[in-house]
Design a protein around this motif. Structure first.
Motif, PDB file in Angstrom:
ATOM      1  N   ALA A  47      -5.108   1.919 -11.119  1.00 52.47           N
ATOM      2  CA  ALA A  47      -4.499   1.085 -12.165  1.00 52.47           C
ATOM      3  C   ALA A  47      -3.057   1.521 -12.399  1.00 52.47           C
ATOM      4  N   ARG A  48      -2.181   0.522 -12.559  1.00 58.46           N
ATOM      5  CA  ARG A  48      -0.755   0.791 -12.741  1.00 58.46           C
ATOM      6  C   ARG A  48      -0.344   0.830 -14.199  1.00 58.46           C
ATOM      7  N   ASN A  49      -1.182   0.240 -15.064  1.00 61.49           N
ATOM      8  CA  ASN A  49      -0.796   0.122 -16.470  1.00 61.49           C
ATOM      9  C   ASN A  49      -2.033  -0.194 -17.316  1.00 61.49           C
ATOM     10  N   LYS A  50      -1.816  -0.328 -18.614  1.00 59.18           N
ATOM     11  CA  LYS A  50      -2.947  -0.576 -19.519  1.00 59.18           C
ATOM     12  C   LYS A  50      -3.565  -1.951 -19.289  1.00 59.18           C
ATOM     13  N   GLU A  51      -2.792  -2.916 -18.808  1.00 58.28           N
ATOM     14  CA  GLU A  51      -3.339  -4.238 -18.517  1.00 58.28           C
ATOM     15  C   GLU A  51      -4.347  -4.157 -17.369  1.00 58.28           C
ATOM     16  N   ASP A  52      -4.012  -3.381 -16.338  1.00 60.56           N
ATOM     17  CA  ASP A  52      -4.952  -3.180 -15.229  1.00 60.56           C
ATOM     18  C   ASP A  52      -6.225  -2.509 -15.745  1.00 60.56           C
ATOM     19  N   ARG A  53      -6.062  -1.435 -16.503  1.00 60.06           N
ATOM     20  CA  ARG A  53      -7.218  -0.679 -17.006  1.00 60.06           C
ATOM     21  C   ARG A  53      -8.109  -1.543 -17.901  1.00 60.06           C
ATOM     22  N   ALA A  54      -7.513  -2.436 -18.669  1.00 62.93           N
ATOM     23  CA  ALA A  54      -8.277  -3.283 -19.594  1.00 62.93           C
ATOM     24  C   ALA A  54      -9.200  -4.261 -18.858  1.00 62.93           C
ATOM     25  N   LYS A  55      -8.930  -4.544 -17.610  1.00 63.38           N
ATOM     26  CA  LYS A  55      -9.754  -5.470 -16.826  1.00 63.38           C
ATOM     27  C   LYS A  55     -11.049  -4.833 -16.330  1.00 63.38           C
ATOM     28  N   VAL A  56     -11.120  -3.506 -16.335  1.00 65.44           N
ATOM     29  CA  VAL A  56     -12.221  -2.775 -15.704  1.00 65.44           C
ATOM     30  C   VAL A  56     -13.305  -2.440 -16.721  1.00 65.44           C
ATOM     31  N   LYS A  57     -14.559  -2.822 -16.369  1.00 66.70           N
ATOM     32  CA  LYS A  57     -15.700  -2.577 -17.247  1.00 66.70           C
ATOM     33  C   LYS A  57     -16.902  -2.146 -16.416  1.00 66.70           C
ATOM     34  N   LEU A  58     -17.738  -1.315 -17.019  1.00 65.60           N
ATOM     35  CA  LEU A  58     -19.031  -1.009 -16.411  1.00 65.60           C
ATOM     36  C   LEU A  58     -19.952  -2.203 -16.661  1.00 65.60           C
ATOM     37  N   ILE A  59     -20.555  -2.722 -15.629  1.00 64.17           N
ATOM     38  CA  ILE A  59     -21.327  -3.960 -15.763  1.00 64.17           C
ATOM     39  C   ILE A  59     -22.517  -3.812 -16.716  1.00 64.17           C
ATOM     40  N   LEU A  60     -23.178  -2.660 -16.718  1.00 73.07           N
ATOM     41  CA  LEU A  60     -24.347  -2.533 -17.587  1.00 73.07           C
ATOM     42  C   LEU A  60     -23.982  -2.352 -19.052  1.00 73.07           C
ATOM     43  N   ASN A  61     -22.690  -2.167 -19.358  1.00 76.31           N
ATOM     44  CA  ASN A  61     -22.283  -2.175 -20.764  1.00 76.31           C
ATOM     45  C   ASN A  61     -22.466  -3.558 -21.370  1.00 76.31           C
ATOM     46  N   GLU A  62     -22.645  -4.560 -20.523  1.00 75.73           N
ATOM     47  CA  GLU A  62     -22.934  -5.904 -21.022  1.00 75.73           C
ATOM     48  C   GLU A  62     -24.307  -5.963 -21.689  1.00 75.73           C
ATOM     49  N   ILE A  63     -25.256  -5.185 -21.186  1.00 73.37           N
ATOM     50  CA  ILE A  63     -26.596  -5.193 -21.791  1.00 73.37           C
ATOM     51  C   ILE A  63     -26.883  -3.925 -22.594  1.00 73.37           C
ATOM     52  N   PHE A  64     -26.123  -2.872 -22.344  1.00 70.74           N
ATOM     53  CA  PHE A  64     -26.231  -1.623 -23.101  1.00 70.74           C
ATOM     54  C   PHE A  64     -24.841  -1.252 -23.623  1.00 70.74           C
ATOM     55  N   PRO A  65     -24.328  -2.005 -24.605  1.00 68.44           N
ATOM     56  CA  PRO A  65     -22.943  -1.811 -25.057  1.00 68.44           C
ATOM     57  C   PRO A  65     -22.625  -0.361 -25.419  1.00 68.44           C
ATOM     58  N   GLY A  66     -21.548   0.133 -24.812  1.00 74.95           N
ATOM     59  CA  GLY A  66     -21.046   1.460 -25.118  1.00 74.95           C
ATOM     60  C   GLY A  66     -21.869   2.620 -24.598  1.00 74.95           C
ATOM     61  N   GLU A  67     -22.952   2.342 -23.888  1.00 70.94           N
ATOM     62  CA  GLU A  67     -23.820   3.424 -23.404  1.00 70.94           C
ATOM     63  C   GLU A  67     -23.392   3.962 -22.035  1.00 70.94           C
ATOM     64  N   ASN A  68     -22.526   3.248 -21.348  1.00 72.59           N
ATOM     65  CA  ASN A  68     -22.012   3.667 -20.039  1.00 72.59           C
ATOM     66  C   ASN A  68     -23.126   4.012 -19.054  1.00 72.59           C
ATOM     67  N   VAL A  69     -24.096   3.129 -18.966  1.00 73.24           N
ATOM     68  CA  VAL A  69     -25.224   3.285 -18.049  1.00 73.24           C
ATOM     69  C   VAL A  69     -24.797   2.829 -16.656  1.00 73.24           C
ATOM     70  N   ASP A  70     -25.128   3.624 -15.651  1.00 71.59           N
ATOM     71  CA  ASP A  70     -24.809   3.286 -14.265  1.00 71.59           C
ATOM     72  C   ASP A  70     -25.905   2.433 -13.643  1.00 71.59           C
ATOM     73  N   VAL A  71     -25.505   1.515 -12.768  1.00 76.51           N
ATOM     74  CA  VAL A  71     -26.462   0.835 -11.901  1.00 76.51           C
ATOM     75  C   VAL A  71     -26.770   1.842 -10.789  1.00 76.51           C
ATOM     76  N   PRO A  72     -28.014   2.262 -10.634  1.00 75.93           N
ATOM     77  CA  PRO A  72     -28.315   3.252  -9.592  1.00 75.93           C
ATOM     78  C   PRO A  72     -28.068   2.685  -8.202  1.00 75.93           C
ATOM     79  N   ASP A  73     -27.569   3.531  -7.329  1.00 71.13           N
ATOM     80  CA  ASP A  73     -27.329   3.104  -5.953  1.00 71.13           C
ATOM     81  C   ASP A  73     -28.663   3.106  -5.217  1.00 71.13           C
TER      82      ASP A  73
END
Length: 154
Positions: A96-122
């Motif tokens: 990421a080059r700036n805060k705008e780039d960083r703001a686009k990035v989200k952990l997908i499972l935070n959509e169903i577990f907000p703020g829990e930063n749960v990983d999708v297991p590989d």
């Protein structure tokens, strides 16, 4: 047109499933969905056969996808970047080059577990069941994404 990118490590297991699932739920005239990997291990190859099989089980064809590596230009080309785990999130954010780039990035499972930063297991080194479990997690997360897109939240 809103552009959404799904990212995992090799772009053969999780992110192709996430791409296929979300594509199956949205209007392709309104949304462009793609996927990439932070590693360049499988560039140009099909998704893992187990991802293809579990997607097919749910009437989703991901055999048109080819693996590619995440690039810094993806920040310019996509409105939202969903990563599958914190390891890949760190790799994406390191470009990421700036805060705008960083703001686009989200952990997908935070959509169903907000703020829990749960990983999708590989599921790569897992059984067929691992791919089924990953599919179900991603399907739930994509349902929330679609709901938020339709409600104008994103």
């Amino acid at each position: 047109m809103k552009r959404i990118l799904m990212v995992c490590l090799g772009n053969i297991c999780r992110s192709p499933l996430a791409e296929g699932i979300l594509k199956s739920k949205v209007d392709s005239q309104k949304y462009f969905i793609d996927s990439a990997g932070t590693g360049g291990y499988h560039i140009g190859k099909l998704p893992d056969s187990r991802s293809i099989a579990v997607a097919k089980k749910y009437n989703i064809d991901i055999t048109d996808q080819r693996c590619r590596q995440f690039e810094q230009s993806d920040f310019d080309n996509f409105d939202m970047i969903y990563v599958m785990d914190s390891f890949n999130m760190q790799d994406v954010l390191s470009l990421a080059r700036n805060k705008e780039d960083r703001a686009k990035v989200k952990l997908i499972l935070n959509e169903i577990f907000p703020g829990e930063n749960v990983d999708v297991p590989d599921p790569y080194h897992d059984s067929e069941r691992g791919f089924e479990n990953v599919y179900k997690m991603l399907d739930k997360a994509c349902n929330v994404i679609v709901e938020r897109l339709e409600n104008g939240e994103y």
